[in-house]
Every structure is written in structure tokens, then in C-alpha cells.
Design an enzyme around this catalytic site. Structure first.
Site, mmCIF file in Angstrom:
data_model
loop_
_atom_site.group_PDB
_atom_site.id
_atom_site.type_symbol
_atom_site.label_atom_id
_atom_site.label_comp_id
_atom_site.label_asym_id
_atom_site.label_seq_id
_atom_site.Cartn_x
_atom_site.Cartn_y
_atom_site.Cartn_z
ATOM 1 N N GLU A 1 -14.890 -12.560 4.340
ATOM 2 C CA GLU A 1 -13.492 -11.659 3.321
ATOM 3 C C GLU A 1 -13.307 -13.392 2.989
ATOM 4 O O GLU A 1 -13.653 -13.213 1.522
ATOM 5 C CB GLU A 1 -12.864 -11.291 3.742
ATOM 6 C CG GLU A 1 -12.224 -10.366 3.278
ATOM 7 C CD GLU A 1 -10.816 -9.723 3.942
ATOM 8 O OE1 GLU A 1 -10.805 -9.295 3.709
ATOM 9 O OE2 GLU A 1 -11.020 -10.431 4.792
ATOM 10 N N LYS B 1 -15.012 -9.974 8.749
ATOM 11 C CA LYS B 1 -13.565 -11.161 7.991
ATOM 12 C C LYS B 1 -13.636 -12.678 7.359
ATOM 13 O O LYS B 1 -13.882 -13.294 6.739
ATOM 14 C CB LYS B 1 -11.921 -11.967 9.208
ATOM 15 C CG LYS B 1 -11.480 -10.172 9.463
ATOM 16 C CD LYS B 1 -10.495 -9.461 8.065
ATOM 17 C CE LYS B 1 -10.283 -8.479 7.809
ATOM 18 N NZ LYS B 1 -9.218 -8.288 7.252
ATOM 19 N N GLU C 1 1.072 -1.314 -0.297
ATOM 20 C CA GLU C 1 0.161 0.013 -0.176
ATOM 21 C C GLU C 1 0.545 0.569 0.150
ATOM 22 O O GLU C 1 -0.047 2.054 -0.806
ATOM 23 C CB GLU C 1 -0.618 -0.140 1.387
ATOM 24 C CG GLU C 1 -2.057 1.085 1.353
ATOM 25 C CD GLU C 1 -3.041 0.712 2.304
ATOM 26 O OE1 GLU C 1 -3.698 -0.454 2.392
ATOM 27 O OE2 GLU C 1 -3.496 1.533 3.040
ATOM 28 N N GLU D 1 2.405 1.904 -3.489
ATOM 29 C CA GLU D 1 0.746 2.281 -4.292
ATOM 30 C C GLU D 1 0.947 3.961 -3.928
ATOM 31 O O GLU D 1 0.610 4.195 -4.770
ATOM 32 C CB GLU D 1 -0.302 1.802 -4.046
ATOM 33 C CG GLU D 1 -1.196 1.528 -4.887
ATOM 34 C CD GLU D 1 -2.957 0.740 -4.332
ATOM 35 O OE1 GLU D 1 -2.287 0.059 -3.651
ATOM 36 O OE2 GLU D 1 -3.460 0.628 -5.142
ATOM 37 N N SER E 1 -7.089 2.277 -2.537
ATOM 38 C CA SER E 1 -5.794 1.137 -2.482
ATOM 39 C C SER E 1 -6.250 -0.418 -3.079
ATOM 40 O O SER E 1 -7.441 -1.596 -2.863
ATOM 41 C CB SER E 1 -5.437 1.565 -1.594
ATOM 42 O OG SER E 1 -4.688 -0.190 -1.133
ATOM 43 N N CYS F 1 -7.605 -2.461 3.869
ATOM 44 C CA CYS F 1 -7.711 -3.359 5.359
ATOM 45 C C CYS F 1 -8.553 -3.719 6.558
ATOM 46 O O CYS F 1 -9.187 -5.464 5.936
ATOM 47 C CB CYS F 1 -6.574 -2.725 6.267
ATOM 48 S SG CYS F 1 -5.481 -1.934 5.496
ATOM 49 N N GLU G 1 -13.191 -14.130 -4.829
ATOM 50 C CA GLU G 1 -11.927 -13.789 -6.178
ATOM 51 C C GLU G 1 -10.886 -13.747 -4.472
ATOM 52 O O GLU G 1 -9.335 -13.585 -4.819
ATOM 53 C CB GLU G 1 -11.319 -11.963 -6.310
ATOM 54 C CG GLU G 1 -12.140 -10.895 -4.216
ATOM 55 C CD GLU G 1 -13.242 -11.184 -4.745
ATOM 56 O OE1 GLU G 1 -14.089 -11.794 -4.979
ATOM 57 O OE2 GLU G 1 -13.546 -9.809 -3.597
ATOM 58 N N CYS H 1 -10.177 -2.185 15.155
ATOM 59 C CA CYS H 1 -10.371 -2.563 15.202
ATOM 60 C C CYS H 1 -10.516 -4.165 16.940
ATOM 61 O O CYS H 1 -10.901 -4.854 16.895
ATOM 62 C CB CYS H 1 -9.191 -4.377 14.493
ATOM 63 S SG CYS H 1 -8.858 -4.071 12.666
#
Lengths: 586, 159
Positions: free
Chosen positions: A373, A370, A285, A288, A331, A311, A378, A515
Site C-alpha cells: 500500500e 501495507k 467514512e 460518507e 468507501s 481500510c 496515488e 488484523c
């Protein structure tokens, strides 16, 4: 003082500022009035006080009816009784009436011992159920992340406040009326068919077992006992500053060593660390950020700025659902947990000679999104996910207890190498502003070629909803912004859509405080001090680390040398970056 | 999202109603009233249009629509049937009429037959208490009814 109000509570004088509720005034002199629907994380935007449950009623002299103390402001000369016979009787009756439409299957309820209704029943000395009423039949659902059993809902509206006022996701709310009232997603659909981001904040505040996490502990136990599988663990930064609470430790106790030891005792073959993935995220990141900045400074007008962190999986869901026109801003870097999975199942698995299908990567997360996720298509190779599944901090605690492990006798152990090595920059990912600070440590040094004079960026720390800072990069003023909660994210995204978001880098975390207050953490039960203590511990963990910048992590350097080449290399793009989808509901 | 497809004109009509009330979220109930009087009911796509115009979550609109019994998400049949449950009709057995309508049409109160022909509702008094028990079918009022009459009445409306 002019704005102070004087009153008597349980015959004791108290003086509080104008605008204070009776509930807070009582708390200030150590009188703890029981409350159920009320929740107020002071200093954050988290508040729900619909005065719906009437558990907190008190008697006020001169008033005919009992008053809900959470919604009644103090007045001069008020005389309040919080424990008169009338109040105690009424309060008990209110609780008994709630129980009359509750399954009362506490023994097997996932919320047993953590349920606020159960605690009140004990506190009010309720020993029988005097009212037998009709039971409402409501929906049950198990999604990738959240389990919903609305039979246990007491209509406190906390989840509705979180979903609408704090997160502005607008999925959960009351439908129908009277006895048929239920809290349901939009058009009474399943969560998966709505704009739900799986942030899990509804679960974090639910007082009963109506909203809980999807439990993956049985699945994990099976894998741990399967001799054909190699099972590896990666716990997130925020887990190690909260897990101790589940074993009676003081909030804010750092238990990194016991965490590693407990995972090993559970039977994980290798105990690694998501913090390694966090350092890797900063490499990608950060590169980037630098890439876009250089193009921008070179006069390229098509560069998308600000670049936004990616994230947080609930935040990703939020912009895919609500801002599909702005998908080029975040990002493309995957989250630390997914980066970890991608590297574990390629670089490390090849090194160890473990076939992909034999390897089970389990993440331990403060987060419920998560879990979703992990299931994204993908993030799979031929149907095999990079991270097989995720368990929450709470689930890990339950597993440790179930596996006969004496927490207090666990030694402090280290994570395994090489995917267990991490810097202090990775440790702070768990608090709002942490990813930004970690990125700045690397971006500054790579951009300027100089060593940071001061490693802490305190201006992006703390519980303010939206924070901003300006960093001098060899004369170039880098403007950054940090937001937590999706409501604050929406403010920024609406500005971006209007072309008025004058920053270069923006960090967003969906949960209040980051978090550390994720939907999978030990329940805070409305106590904001717990969240503050966890944040403090996160920064203590950072300052105790010998390496505090991601690019100085030797095992990260080795990974690039042996396998990835450079940040943003072709292989990095293939393994560590992703793309986003328009998930708006048409 | 929904099997129901909203025609462009109907969608435009809903938007105009919202605009007439200045897209004010405080006017939600008035907007729902007017929309239902125009379209007959408030299906999901209509609620989504209203939410979008007012800048509120579709859940909020849905919450209000399900709270008030006046609002309905099911279209009325081409031939609406209403059984009077007013006092006079009730004491003369209107509840048994209603049960028979439910049985013959195979739908519950508030529902519409799958072919969209009949819908069944209850009401309180049509001002024909002398003819109790009373039911209205389309524009026609039927009085002094017996449960045994129901099948015949429904058959009158065969295509």
C-alpha cells in the site's frame, strides 16, 4: 453415548465423537502427535490437512501400513500406538528425507527459531543428515510485501489451502510433478503479475522460511541513524495485543505502554499512533455513510449501497483485481495508516516546520499488504510517499532485540501528541467487526442526535465468517454485515454483482479474525486460542479508554477546526480520500 | 499478458469445447485433451479461457497442464522431429542421435526452433525396429541413422 467412539491410544482409553481424527483424539488426552503439513484453526475456516508430509504417522493394530493420524478417523475398538519403535523410526526417516532436499542454512534463515521443521528436527533428536540428495532449484522473489524462497519449501500445501480455499485468490498452487514439483503463482509468474492481494496469509501459515515478509529493518535502522531525517512511528491497533508474544508474554497481553517506550528507545523522533488515523477514518467514512444514506432515503436511486469499508489493503487489492465493475461501492476513505501519513506530512509537518523530504513516516503493522500500500503511486506527492514504508510486528520485535533493548525493563510510556491521541473505537479496528462497531458508534450519534444507550455492538464481534446486525436509527433499520477472509468477501461480492446484497454498510477484513491474525503478526503455529486471546485484549483496550467514540477525540476535533474544516470537505477529499483502479488481468 | 495472440475463431473453439463438457470443472482433463488435439498446444490465453469458462483459478488449470507430460505449452514446429528411444534404437545409439539433433537445431527436447520450423521430441518405437536407430521428420521415417547424417537431413528441409 451413541455417537461416541471408544479406542485405545498408547494403552490409554479415550472416548471421542464419531468423525474425530486420531490426531485430535490423542490431543484430547494430552498426547501431542507431531504434525507438519496439518493446520487447523478450529472455529474458523482455516484448515489444511492434505496428509502430504507423513510426519504424524501412527501404528494401528491390524493395519499393515502406518497411518497419517491427521487424516485417519477413529473407529470403535481401534488400538493406536503413537510412539512405538517403528513409528519413531519412520517419523525420523520422514524428517531426514525432507532435510535431504532442504538448504539447511538455518543459522541465517529468516525463519530461524520460528521454523516448524527446525522444531521437529530438535524434537526427533536428529543429529546428522544421513541422506544427501539432489537439491531442487526453485524460484526466489522479493516483492513489495512478500519474500519467496521456494528452495525452502517442503510442499506442505498450507499456503495453497490459504490462497485457494480460504482466500479464494487462487494464485499459489502446485505445478509440475515428482521431484520438479514446486508451489508457484499462476503461470510461474512473479506475484506482482498475478491476482495476489499480498494478504500475507501464505506467510502466516508457512512452516519454514519459504515464504516470509519483505524485511525493511535495515532500511529503518539507517533512517533512524541519519541526523538529517526526522523519523516518526505509527503502530497499528493490532500490534499492541501481539508484540508481547515475541518476548515470551502470554498471548493477549496488552503492551501499549511498552510499545511506545520501545519505539522511543529505538530512536524514533516522535512516537504517534495509527489509532489517531483510525479515528479520522471513522470521521470521514462515517460522514460518507451518512451522506449516501441520506441520498438513498431522499429517493436517489443512483446511490451505491451497501457502502463497503476500505481500510484493509488486501481487500482493496482483491476488489480491484476481481470486481472492477463494482469499484463505486467501497468507501473512498483511505486506510487509517495512509490518512495518518497524509496528515503527518501536511498538517503536522507544517506546524513543526519540517520539510516533507526530511520527514520519514514509518508504520508498524500486523499486515504485509501495507508494505505494498505504501508503494501505491496515488499515495505519493512528487514521488514522496505519505507513508514511507511499513514494518511488521515481527520485524519490530527483531529490531528491539537487535538494538539491545531489554523488553522486560521497558517502562510504560504514552504516545506523543497530537497524532497519538485516540479513542476506544480506534482500538477495536484490529478485530473483525471493529471498524463496523466504531463507525456505528459515530454514525448513530450523529444521525440520531442522541447518546448511545449501549456502546458495545456485540453482534458484530466474534469469529463467525459472516455476521449481520440491524440497528435502529430513529425508526430506520440500518442493516449491516461483517465478513472476514477474502473467501467470505467473495460470497458477498458475488451477491452484490447479482443485485442481491440487502445491506447498507459492509465491513471486510482479509485476514481470519481481522488484523489480529494479519500476515505480519507473531506466528500462531495453528493455535486458534492465540487469536482469540488477541481479540479479547483488543476489546479490553477499548473498554479501558476514557474516550470510546472517534468523534469525541479532542485532537481529531482540533484537526478539523484548525485544518480540515468538515468531514468530506475539499481538503479532506484531497488528503484523506482515494479512488480505485481496474487491475483485472485480461 | 502473453505475446501469443489468440485468434477469435480459436477462442470460440475453446469455449465450445468447454460448453460441450457443460463447463464442468471435473471434465478439465478431457477439455484440455480435446483443446490440445485441436490447437496443437495449450498456451496461457487458452488456459485462461478454460479457467474462466469452468469458474476455476487459472492456477488450477496450469497445475494440471504442467503435471501431465502429455500436455504442452509450446507449439510444435511445422516439421516435428521425433527420435525413437525404444530399446532397439537405444542400444544402437539413439541417444547420440538425439544429442546431435539438439546440437544442430540448438534446442532441447520439447522445444521448438525460434522460427517455428522444427520441434524436437522423443518417442518409444515407431514399429521399425529393423531399421534402428530411427527418427521421424515430418511424416518421413529415417532409418539406420548415424549422428553424422543429421546435419544433412535437417538441410533437406531448407526453405
Amino acid at each position: 453415548m451413541e455417537n461416541m467412539i471408544n479406542l485405545l491410544i498408547d494403552k490409554r482409553p479415550v472416548s471421542v465423537p464419531k468423525g474425530t481424527t486420531v490426531l485430535d483424539a490423542a490431543a484430547s488426552i494430552g498426547i501431542n502427535i507431531p504434525a507438519l503439513c496439518h493446520m487447523d484453526l478450529k472455529g474458523t475456516c482455516v484448515k489444511s490437512s492434505p496428509a502430504a508430509c507423513r510426519i504424524c504417522v501412527v501404528e494401528i493394530e491390524g493395519r499393515r501400513n502406518l497411518a497419517p493420524s491427521c487424516a485417519t478417523m477413529v473407529t470403535e475398538g481401534m488400538v493406536v500406538s503413537t510412539n512405538s519403535a517403528r513409528v519413531v523410526r519412520a517419523r525420523k526417516t520422514v524428517a531426514e528425507l525432507i532435510l535431504s532436499d532442504h538448504p539447511n542454512d538455518c543459522l541465517t534463515c529468516p525463519k530461524c527459531n520460528h521454523c516448524e521443521l527446525q522444531q521437529l528436527v530438535t524434537r526427533f533428536n536428529i543429529r546428522e543428515m544421513p541422506y544427501k540428495g539432489e537439491q531442487s532449484e526453485r524460484k526466489k522473489e522479493v516483492t513489495a510485501a512478500i519474500t519467496r524462497n521456494m528452495d525452502k519449501c517442503i510442499l506442505c500445501r498450507r499456503c495453497e489451502s490459504m490462497c485457494n480455499n480460504v482466500q479464494t485468490v487462487g494464485v499459489l498452487g502446485a505445478v509440475k510433478r515428482g521431484f520438479e514439483t514446486t508451489i508457484a503463482p499462476t503461470f510461474d509468474r512473479m506475484f506482482s503479475e498475478t491476482d495476489c492481494t499480498y494478504c500475507g496469509q501464505c506467510v502466516a501459515v508457512c512452516p519454514t522460511g519459504a515464504l516470509t515478509e519483505r524485511d525493511n529493518t535495515d532500511r529503518l535502522l539507517e533512517d533512524l541513524n541519519n541526523p538529517d531525517k526526522i523519523v516518526i512511528a505509527q503502530p497499528a491497533p493490532a500490534v499492541r495485543v501481539a508484540l508481547g508474544e515475541e518476548f515470551g508474554m502470554k498471548p493477549g497481553t496488552i503492551v501499549t505502554g511498552k510499545l511506545a517506550a520501545s519505539l522511543r528507545a529505538l530512536g524514533f523522533d516522535y512516537v504517534f499512533d495509527t489509532d489517531f488515523g483510525a479515528d479520522l477514518t471513522i470521521m470521514e467514512e462515517g460522514a460518507e455513510i451518512l451522506h449516501r444514506l441520506k441520498a438513498f432515503l431522499g429517493g436517489d436511486k443512483s446511490v451505491k449501497l451497501p457502502i463497503m469499508t476500505s481500510c484493509c489493503p488486501a481487500w482493496v487489492n482483491f476488489y480491484e483485481h476481481n470486481y472492477p465493475d463494482l469499484l463505486e461501492y467501497p468507501s473512498s476513505a483511505k486506510s487509517p495508516a495512509q490518512m495518518f501519513g497524509a496528515i503527518a506530512k501536511t498538517y503536522w509537518a507544517q506546524k513543526m516546520g519540517i520539510p516533507r523530504e526530511k520527514l520519514v513516516v514509518v508504520s508498524v503493522m500486523p499486515c504485509l499488504a501495507k508494505k505494498y500500500e505504501c508503494e501505491r503511486e496515488e499515495f505519493k506527492v512528487n514521488g514522496n510517499p505519505d507513508v514511507d514504508y511499513s514494518i511488521s510486528t515481527r520485524e519490530l520485535a527483531r529490531l528491539i532485540k537487535r538494538s539491545n533493548i531489554d523488553w522486560n525493563k521497558l517502562p510504560d510510556e504514552d504516545f506523543d501528541k497530537p497524532l497519538g491521541e485516540s479513542s476506544g473505537a480506534a482500538a477495536i479496528f484490529g478485530a473483525t467487526g471493529g471498524v463496523m462497531e466504531a463507525a456505528l458508534r459515530t454514525v448513530y450519534e450523529v444521525y440520531t442526535g442522541k447518546t448511545l444507550p449501549r456502546i458495545e455492538f456485540t453482534e458484530v464481534r466474534g469469529l463467525d465468517g459472516i455476521k449481520e446486525a440491524e440497528i435502529d436509527l430513529n425508526g430506520f433499520k440500518l442493516k449491516v454485515c461483517v465478513a472476514h477472509t477474502l473467501g467470505n468477501a467473495r460470497i458477498l461480492m458475488d451477491k452484490l454483482r447479482a443485485g442481491d446484497l440487502p445491506y447498507h454498510v459492509v465491513e471486510v477484513m482479509a485476514c481470519p479474525g481481522g488484523c489480529i491474525d494479519g500476515g505480519g503478526q507473531p506466528y500462531h503455529h495453528g493455535n486458534v486460542d492465540i487469536i482469540k486471546a488477541r481479540a479479547k485484549a483488543i476489546y479490553a483496550e477499548d473498554s479501558g479508554k476514557p474516550i470510546r467514540k472517534s468523534h469525541e477525540n479532542p485532537d481529531i476535533q482540533k484537526l478539523y477546526k484548525e485544518f480540515l474544516g468538515e468531514p468530506l470537505s475539499e481538503r479532506s477529499h484531497q488528503l484523506l480520500h482515494t479512488h480505485y483502479f481496474d487491475k483485472s488481468i485480461k | 499478458m502473453s505475446e501469443f495472440k489468440l485468434s477469435c475463431e480459436a477462442a470460440r473453439e475453446v469455449e465450445e469445447i468447454c460448453e460441450k463438457f457443460h463447463n464442468d470443472p471435473g471434465e478439465l482433463i478431457s477439455i484440455l485433451h480435446e483443446t490440445q488435439s485441436k490447437l496443437g498446444y495449450l498456451p496461457e490465453p487458452v488456459q485462461r479461457i478454460i479457467a474462466g469458462k469452468l469458474g476455476i483459478a487459472p492456477q488450477k488449470v496450469y497445475g494440471v497442464v504442467t503435471f501431465y507430460s502429455f500436455f504442452t505449452m509450446t507449439p510444435k514446429g511445422r516439421i516435428p522431429i521425433s527420435v525413437c528411444l525404444g530399446t532397439a534404437c537405444y542400444v544402437r545409439g539413439a541417444d547420440k542421435l538425439l544429442e546431435e539433433f539438439k546440437r544442430v537445431l540448438n534446442i532441447d527436447v520439447g522445444e521448438t526452433t525460434p522460427d517455428g520450423k522444427f520441434s524436437l521430441d522423443c518417442l518409444r518405437c515407431v514399429g521399425a525396429c529393423g531399421l534402428a536407430p530411427v527418427a521421424t521428420v515430418g511424416d518421413k521415417v529415417y532409418g539406420r541413422l548415424n549422428p553424422s547424417d543429421i546435419k544433412k537431413i535437417v538441410a533437406e528441409y531448407a526453405d
